[in-house]
Design an enzyme around this catalytic site. Structure first.
Site, short mmCIF file in Angstrom:
data_model
loop_
_atom_site.label_atom_id
_atom_site.label_comp_id
_atom_site.label_asym_id
_atom_site.label_seq_id
_atom_site.Cartn_x
_atom_site.Cartn_y
_atom_site.Cartn_z
N LYS A 129 0.80 -1.22 0.00
CA LYS A 129 0.00 0.00 0.00
C LYS A 129 0.83 1.27 0.00
CE LYS A 129 -4.35 -1.60 0.50
NZ LYS A 129 -5.50 -1.20 -0.35
N SER A 157 0.98 -9.66 -0.63
CA SER A 157 0.66 -8.24 -0.52
C SER A 157 1.00 -7.60 0.82
CB SER A 157 -0.82 -8.02 -0.83
OG SER A 157 -1.63 -8.82 0.01
#
Length: 311
Positions: free
Chosen positions: A49, A298
């Site tokens: 992110k 991720s």
């Protein structure tokens, strides 16, 4: 609807250089001879992110940036935006759904974010209200072209490090990550298959892609999955990218997700949260197409007690 372009992704790569880590491809033959891992767990905030957050904050005009930034997040995007805001020396507010992992909430506070807890359905609305109250820029976790462009920089690194890649597997929640990765992969290497992975308990994007209509599931259903980072659904913007560039989306059961966390810890020496381990779960269960595969991991911001239990 205007989609993000390869040029946007390439500009984002230059914009985030020096803040986001250029993560390596890790080959672990014990987990699969044709498998490479892309550990975004190694980012400063423990997840991919940071790429989108830094790109979005740095692209803001100076006056708009000075007023601060607002988002809603279960943790990883909130941490990334708080990190980017601290680097820019501006305020940051994060609207967090009740029940978010405490380890992620604590990390956001440690980075200087002001936390506002709300029931899950109220996340986007409260974030918009805060942005209006403070005159701050609203940077949502996935429904933003600059965020999508930042996440797409992962694809540039994959293709540079493994030109012969045949399959890129990506976790799917709100769709910002797979939107950016897929558009960049298809622009540079259209023959590479891009496959998204969701939990069976939060498989609304798989259903949406199959039917051609954006579908949302109730939070009472999606919040049952252990993969807390993918309990959200795509926006119209991210779904448009998914329809245009993604080859398929597969779903995996909870047992496989939980198992994958331990497999990665023991087999690759990587601490990965359940959302980040979705692609490993898909590979291990045979849900992905054959070929040289890069599995994007991720994030790694897992609650220590949960990590112990899964191991």
């Amino acid at each position: 609807m205007d989609l993000v372009t390869l040029a946007d992704v390439q500009e984002a790569a230059r914009r985030i250089e020096g803040v986001a880590v250029r993560t390596p491809l890790v080959r672990t033959p014990a987990l699969g001879e044709g498998l490479w891992l892309k550990p975004e767990t190694l980012q400063p905030t423990g997840a991919f992110k940071i790429r989108g957050a830094v790109n979005a904050v740095r692209k803001l005009p100076e006056r708009a940036r000075a007023a601060g930034v607002v988002t809603h997040s279960s943790g990883n995007h909130g941490q990334a935006l708080a990190y980017a805001a601290r680097e820019a020396k501006v305020p940051c507010w994060v609207v967090v759904p009740e029940g978010a992992p405490q380890v992620k909430v604590d990390a956001m506070r440690d980075l200087g974010a002001e936390i506002v807890l709300v029931p899950p359905p109220e996340r986007p609305g409260r974030a918009a209200e805060l942005a209006a109250e403070h005159g701050a820029a609203l940077i949502p976790p996935f429904d933003h072209p600059d965020v999508i462009a930042g996440q797409g920089t992962i694809a540039l690194e994959i293709l540079a490090d493994l030109p012969e890649v045949e399959v890129v597997a990506v976790p799917v929640g709100g769709g910002g990550l797979i939107s950016g990765v897929a558009l960049a992969v298809k622009a540079l290497r259209p023959g590479v298959r891009v496959v998204g992975v969701e939990p069976e308990l939060a498989g609304e994007t798989a259903e949406s892609l199959r039917t051609g209509n954006l579908t949302t599931w109730p939070v009472e259903q999606t919040y049952r999955t252990v993969a807390d980072g993918v309990r959200t659904h795509p926006s119209e913007l991210t779904f448009a990218h998914i329809q245009s560039y993604v080859d398929d989306i597969v779903t995996v059961p909870e047992e496989a997700i939980r198992s994958a966390v331990g497999v990665l810890a023991r087999g690759a020496r990587l601490v990965v949260e359940p959302s980040g381990a979705l692609t490993m779960a898909a590979y291990a269960t045979g849900a992905l197409p054959p070929g040289r595969t890069v599995a994007v991991l991720s994030g790694g911001n897992i609650d220590p007690a949960l990590f112990r239990d899964l191991l």
